[in-house]
Design a protein around this motif. Structure first.
Motif, short mmCIF file in Angstrom:
data_model
loop_
_atom_site.label_atom_id
_atom_site.label_comp_id
_atom_site.label_asym_id
_atom_site.label_seq_id
_atom_site.Cartn_x
_atom_site.Cartn_y
_atom_site.Cartn_z
N TYR A 126 15.06 -22.88 -164.38
CA TYR A 126 14.68 -22.12 -163.20
C TYR A 126 14.13 -20.73 -163.52
O TYR A 126 13.12 -20.33 -162.95
CB TYR A 126 15.85 -22.10 -162.20
CG TYR A 126 16.01 -23.48 -161.59
CD1 TYR A 126 15.23 -23.85 -160.49
CD2 TYR A 126 16.85 -24.44 -162.16
CE1 TYR A 126 15.32 -25.14 -159.97
CE2 TYR A 126 16.94 -25.71 -161.64
CZ TYR A 126 16.17 -26.07 -160.55
OH TYR A 126 16.24 -27.32 -160.05
N PRO A 127 14.77 -19.98 -164.44
CA PRO A 127 14.11 -18.74 -164.85
C PRO A 127 12.71 -18.99 -165.41
O PRO A 127 11.79 -18.23 -165.14
CB PRO A 127 15.04 -18.18 -165.93
CG PRO A 127 16.35 -18.78 -165.66
CD PRO A 127 16.08 -20.14 -165.07
N GLY A 143 12.34 -29.33 -159.36
CA GLY A 143 13.01 -28.87 -160.58
C GLY A 143 13.75 -29.96 -161.32
O GLY A 143 13.62 -30.12 -162.53
N TYR A 144 14.54 -30.74 -160.55
CA TYR A 144 15.35 -31.76 -161.22
C TYR A 144 14.45 -32.80 -161.87
O TYR A 144 14.71 -33.26 -162.99
CB TYR A 144 16.30 -32.43 -160.21
CG TYR A 144 17.16 -33.47 -160.84
CD1 TYR A 144 18.17 -33.09 -161.74
CD2 TYR A 144 16.99 -34.83 -160.58
CE1 TYR A 144 18.95 -34.04 -162.36
CE2 TYR A 144 17.77 -35.78 -161.20
CZ TYR A 144 18.76 -35.38 -162.08
OH TYR A 144 19.53 -36.32 -162.70
N ALA A 202 13.28 -31.58 -165.16
CA ALA A 202 14.33 -31.61 -166.16
C ALA A 202 14.52 -33.04 -166.70
O ALA A 202 14.60 -33.26 -167.91
CB ALA A 202 15.64 -31.09 -165.56
N GLU A 249 19.74 -26.84 -171.58
CA GLU A 249 20.58 -26.72 -170.40
C GLU A 249 19.66 -26.73 -169.20
O GLU A 249 18.65 -25.98 -169.16
CB GLU A 249 21.35 -25.40 -170.44
CG GLU A 249 22.68 -25.57 -171.15
CD GLU A 249 23.60 -24.40 -170.89
OE1 GLU A 249 24.78 -24.63 -170.66
OE2 GLU A 249 23.11 -23.26 -170.92
N GLN A 250 19.95 -27.56 -168.24
CA GLN A 250 19.02 -27.72 -167.13
C GLN A 250 18.78 -26.42 -166.37
O GLN A 250 17.70 -26.17 -165.85
CB GLN A 250 19.55 -28.81 -166.19
CG GLN A 250 19.46 -30.18 -166.83
CD GLN A 250 20.07 -31.26 -165.96
OE1 GLN A 250 20.64 -30.96 -164.91
NE2 GLN A 250 19.96 -32.49 -166.39
N GLY A 251 19.82 -25.58 -166.33
CA GLY A 251 19.70 -24.34 -165.58
C GLY A 251 18.60 -23.42 -166.10
O GLY A 251 17.99 -22.69 -165.33
N SER A 252 18.35 -23.50 -167.42
CA SER A 252 17.37 -22.57 -167.99
C SER A 252 15.96 -22.86 -167.47
O SER A 252 15.04 -22.09 -167.66
CB SER A 252 17.38 -22.63 -169.51
OG SER A 252 16.94 -23.91 -169.93
N GLU A 271 10.32 -19.53 -162.63
CA GLU A 271 10.01 -18.26 -161.98
C GLU A 271 8.99 -17.47 -162.80
O GLU A 271 8.06 -16.88 -162.28
CB GLU A 271 11.31 -17.46 -161.80
CG GLU A 271 11.19 -16.23 -160.93
CD GLU A 271 10.80 -16.56 -159.49
OE1 GLU A 271 11.31 -17.55 -158.93
OE2 GLU A 271 9.97 -15.82 -158.94
N ARG A 272 9.18 -17.48 -164.14
CA ARG A 272 8.27 -16.76 -165.02
C ARG A 272 6.87 -17.37 -164.94
O ARG A 272 5.88 -16.67 -164.90
CB ARG A 272 8.80 -16.80 -166.46
CG ARG A 272 8.14 -15.80 -167.38
CD ARG A 272 9.02 -15.46 -168.57
NE ARG A 272 9.62 -16.62 -169.21
CZ ARG A 272 10.92 -16.76 -169.42
NH1 ARG A 272 11.74 -15.80 -169.06
NH2 ARG A 272 11.40 -17.84 -170.00
#
Lengths: 122, 916
Positions: A63-64, A40-41, A44, A58-61, A67-68
């Protein structure tokens, strides 16, 4: 009459603003994964560097979105070892993911051509 | 990655929620650490980490979002849909109520009938692998020939390749004493292999073993019903005994309540070792002469076929036993055996042994409920399916109305970006909720209705509580039935929910938004489907006409003159077996008893007989020879024999047409006498005068009887069948008659005399057993229970269909009136009178009704043909009846549209025109 039914809305509370058009992040992730499987990182960082920090995500976005992508069968995730020996989940694009990427790029190009035409003749 | 991988991926958080959370946690921790490591030298650990968290954004939010992408998110949306759906349904209570009730009635009726159908036609024995169970039968050219004797069973067991075999038989009317109560019981006598082959497991204790049978141990296993009834489910039942014909039998086990015995329909009560049969008057397993009485069952293990098993057993049967069976059988019906092979095909054909599948039980020969009720149940199943279709059409219509009224809401939601799939799903969620509520309520309705029905059915047999038929009708929520109900509900959603959902969301966004908010959508989209109403009327016609035909059949059957008195006659079966009177039977008792009953207040006359019309008793059938009559080869020379007391014919209301009744002086000393019925006279005497003639009954070793009288024909057994030839003899003349039916003609309500009768008999002969106290009226009702069931249920379904169709029509007409309010207002402003408006509305609804009737006519005729075999005294195309059914529907149609029509006629033109 106000709409009273359920609408796909973000959960209450903090709602981060994405500067990207909806769906674009997924496309960027797919494109990134065509280079090599990454965690993931890594994904990003790659997107940030390639866009020269123009695209603010935003890096967090991520992960969803991952998953999608997995849900749709475009990407698979598998646990593996990073070069430093850490356990990390590596994501790989599938063949249907490549097909999807092609479709999305074609769609996006069509839209940009149209926008460019309009801007030029305005 | 395949489709299934995707599905598994989605379900992952549900299957292993802890792992999912832990892995996500680990992944995000790594992310933050890696990012913190990139922050360069200017930062210490803490501030680097802080920066990394800033880059990342709201950690908890993204975690939650990630979860939402998985099945949890999907469940979340489902919950949202459900909550919204429930709220929407609550906001429209009338719509919800009508829809749920319609569905509940439709699904409930289907569940109830399917429960019956399942129990009667489909249910297999509650044992492991019932499909492996077989019974062995001997086929002779004219039917099935009797049972087996023990030595035959031994020989068959030795057959190479034979399946494991067990045998059982039963002893009827065994005097029983259990926990201080006295009754009669049918005792199953089983060998040691019986329960092993069935594979049953006891609820308490153990089952009967080969050792019990070898040692003739007086032990029994009892039914769960007995355990409940006599011992109140006391676990210490294993220390108790039951007394069978004065012998104490120790209880060693209790069988599960689901086991009702091998014979269908039957009721298992108690089983004892075969070798104890002699103690309780059971049939001799090794009779010195005549055929055996044992029933052989076997289990075809490990895929052995019926054909191969039959061949293996038949090979041995031909050597050991075939000769013994060749002269048994003969007369069809004499053994009460079921199907008869084509007669006279080959008289020389030897008896054969075949195996038959008994996965659904061994049919009881005398009363095969499957053939009796099978056709009726299939017809009823068709009927309830039609009811459900009508109900679904109703709900579909209601949903369309509702969708039309919500057109603006949908348009708004679509225009702000909700997907059509989402709206369809939302509407389907509401439909599923409706179906679920309807299904649940329907299940409750089915439970309630079948239990009411079960208790209303007359008891059969021993008269205690709910009878056999009621026991079968009684609702059981078996898995098969529940699955059926669930499937039914799902089918309903597909039928009524999908079309409206698709239709009402396929919309142009503009027109509903442009329109004023009155809920009358554009003509194309909002309009209710008149085809649904037309179909409802057609289907309702089918059900109403069938109900009329079956109802008329019942009335016709009730009106049949059986040739005996039907009112003010009460009978009770008096049995001396197992009592101190057993030796002499009823003969020494009956004269005094009749005299005492005669003196009871409210009793006009009393008598006794071995069989009485309608109420029944014990049938004896005997061959007869008549002087001067030479029987041809296929002449049935059997007659029914009724032993009666003087005055019986008068009490039963059977008039003498010639000669005299028996007198007290008639008896063995004065020469044997007989009264014969008209059918016997016509068949065997022709035009000769039978009075004074001498007939012989009972074959060569029988009696010669002088005919002293001729009685009118009676239809003793089945009102639909013509009378059978009958010979009446005085009770005193021959035989001991251990049981007779006492009947009395009463002056008032016979039910009021019942207790007096019972008390008087027990006071006179303490200990005799009284059973099946019944009036002739009740007995006739009981004989017609099948027809009553069919007619009652068909009427119920017809009424349901009529009601549902009326609701449907009312809904459509009143919706149309609302939609055309302004048009009607305009017409009135232009001078139309209220009567014109009423006519306008009624014309519209009548067109739908007439179209429905036209469509229903061929359905109705086909329906009549389908139930033709159930009808009596009325043709399946009985014109007046069918015309009346159509008229009734038309009348209901007018009534259903009258209310909205009147409402239309009261529209105020000014208000109507201003509203748009």
């Amino acid at each position: 009459m106000p709409p009273s039914g359920p609408v796909d809305k973000p959960a209450a509370g903090h709602a981060p603003r994405s500067e990207l058009l909806p769906g674009t992040l997924e496309m960027l992730v797919l494109q990134t994964l065509t280079i090599a499987p990454m965690h993931g990182y890594g994904i990003a960082r790659h997107i940030e560097q390639q866009s020269a920090d123009v695209l603010q995500v935003e890096q967090g976005s991520l992960y969803p979105a991952l998953e999608r992508l997995q849900r749709n069968g475009w990407v698979t995730g598998k646990w593996g070892k990073s070069p430093t020996g850490r356990r990390a989940r590596y994501y790989t694009i599938t063949s249907s993911g490549r097909k999807q990427l092609g479709l999305e790029i074609a769609g996006l190009e069509r839209v940009y051509r149209a926008i460019t035409r309009v801007l030029r003749h305005a | 990655m395949s489709f299934f991988d995707a599905v598994r991926h989605r379900l992952r958080p549900l299957l292993r929620p802890r792992t999912f959370d832990r892995e996500l946690e680990e992944e995000l921790r790594l992310h933050i650490e890696l990012d913190a490591g990139q922050q360069g030298d200017g930062h210490d650990d803490v501030s680097a980490r802080h920066l990394a968290l800033q880059h990342f954004g709201h950690m908890a939010y993204y975690k939650e979002e990630t979860r939402r992408m998985t099945v949890l998110g999907w469940l979340d949306i489902l919950r949202q849909d459900l909550r919204y759906g429930l709220r929407a349904l609550r906001r429209a209570p009338v719509f919800t109520g009508v829809a749920v009730l319609s569905l509940a009635l439709g699904i409930g009726a289907n569940t109830a009938i399917f429960g019956l159908l399942h129990r009667v036609l489909l249910a297999t024995l509650p044992v492991p692998h019932p499909g492996e169970l077989v019974t062995a039968r001997v086929v002779v050219p004219r039917g099935f020939a009797g049972g087996f004797a023990l030595d035959e069973v031994r020989a068959l067991r030795e057959a190479p390749g034979a399946p494991p075999l067990a045998v059982f038989t039963s002893a009827g009317n065994v005097a029983l004493e259990a926990a201080g109560e006295r009754d009669f019981a049918t005792v199953d006598l089983v060998d040691g292999e019986y329960f092993r082959i069935l594979g049953l497991r006891p609820v308490v204790g153990r089952l009967l073993s080969p050792e019990d049978d070898r040692a003739a141990q007086p032990v029994v296993v009892i039914s769960e019903d007995w355990w409940d009834r006599y011992f109140h489910r006391d676990p210490a039942v294993l220390q108790r005994t039951v007394t069978l014909r004065n012998v104490a039998f120790a209880i060693v086990g209790v069988l599960p309540g689901a086991f009702h015995g091998l014979v269908f329909p039957g009721e298992f009560a108690v089983a004892a070792p075969l070798s104890t049969g002699a103690l309780i008057g059971g049939p001799d397993p090794q009779p010195a002469r005549g055929g055996g009485s044992l029933v052989i069952i076997g289990r075809l293990t490990s895929g052995a076929s019926i054909a191969r098993g039959s061949a293996a057993l038949d090979a041995v049967f031909q050597r050991c036993c075939a000769d013994r069976h060749s002269n048994v059988g003969g007369k069809p019906g004499a053994l009460g055996a079921a199907p008869t092979a084509p007669a006279g095909k080959s008289a020389a054909a030897a008896p054969r042994l075949i195996l038959q599948d008994i996965s659904r039980g061994i049919p009881m020969s005398k009363m095969d409920i499957r053939t009796d009720y099978g056709r009726i149940l299939l017809v009823l199943m068709g009927g309830v399916a039609v009811v459900l279709l009508i109900a679904c059409a109703n709900v579909g219509n209601l949903l369309l109305v509702r969708a039309a009224a919500r057109g603006r809401e949908f348009a708004v939601r679509l225009s702000i970006g909700a997907s059509r799939g989402r709206l369809v799903r939302q509407l389907l969620t509401e439909s599923v909720l409706l179906a679920f509520l309807g299904g649940a309520l329907g299940l409750a309705l089915a439970w309630w209705a079948t239990n009411v029905l079960a208790s209303s059915l007359p008891p059969m047999g021993d008269g205690a509580g709910i009878g056999l038929l009621g026991e079968i009708v009684r609702f059981r929520a078996s898995p098969a039935v529940l699955e059926f109900t669930a499937a039914m509900s799902v089918a309903c959603v597909a039928l009524f929910g999908l079309l409206p959902a698709l239709r009402s969301t396929k919309t142009d966004l503009v027109s509903p938004l442009k329109e004023s908010g009155h809920g009358h959508g554009s003509r194309r989209r909002g309009m209710l489907d008149p085809t649904l109403v037309v179909a409802q009327v057609a289907l309702a016609l089918l059900l109403v006409s069938s109900a009329a035909l079956l109802g008329t059949t019942l009335r016709n059957l009730r009106a049949i003159d059986g040739g005996f008195a039907t009112t003010h006659v009460l009978g009770v079966d008096v049995d001396t077996r197992g009592t101190s009177y057993e030796q002499g039977g009823m003969v020494p008792l009956h004269r005094e008893l009749v005299a005492r009953l005669q003196r009871l207040p409210g009793v006009r006359a009393a008598a006794m007989a071995s069989i009485t019309p309608a109420i029944g008793g014990r049938w004896s059938i005997t061959p007869v020879t008549v002087p001067g009559y030479v029987p041809s080869a296929d002449d049935d020379m059997t007659v029914s024999l009724d032993a009666i007391t003087p005055g019986f014919l008068d009490v039963a209301g059977i008039p003498l047409t010639a000669g005299r009744d028996f007198a007290d002086g008639d008896g063995p000393s004065a020469g044997n006498v007989a009264i014969i019925n008209t059918t016997l006279v016509h068949r065997f005497f022709g035009t000769h005068d039978p009075i004074g003639a001498t007939i012989r009954v009972g074959g060569d070793s029988g009696f010669a009887l002088r005919v002293v009288g001729v009685a009118r024909d009676t239809r003793y057994r089945d009102l639909r069948m013509p009378a059978e030839p009958m010979v009446y003899v005085p009770v005193r003349q021959s035989g001991s008659w251990p049981y007779l039916v006492a009947i009395v003609r009463t002056t008032a309500d016979p039910a009021a005399v019942a207790r007096l009768l019972r008390n008087e008999i027990t006071a006179f002969a303490p200990g005799v057993r009284l059973r099946a106290m019944q009036t002739v009226e009740d007995a006739l009702d009981q004989a017609l229970s099948r027809e009553r069931l069919a007619a009652g249920l068909a009427t119920l379904f017809g009424a349901l269909a009529l009601g549902l169709a009326a609701v449907g029509l009312y809904g459509v007409v009143s919706y149309n009136v609302t939609r055309r309010t302004s048009e009607i207002g305009l017409r009135m402003a232009m001078g139309a009178r209220p009567a014109d408006v009423v006519r306008l509305v009624l014309r519209g609804s009548m067109i739908m009704v007439l179209a429905g009737l036209a469509l229903g006519l061929p359905l109705m005729l086909a329906g009549g043909r389908a139930i033709a075999a159930l009808l009596y005294g009325v043709g399946s195309h009985d014109f007046p009846l069918l015309a009346a059914a159509m008229a009734a529907l038309a009348a209901v149609g007018i009534a259903a549209s009258a209310v909205p029509a009147l409402r239309a006629s009261r529209i105020d033109p000014l208000v109507a025109l201003r509203s748009d």
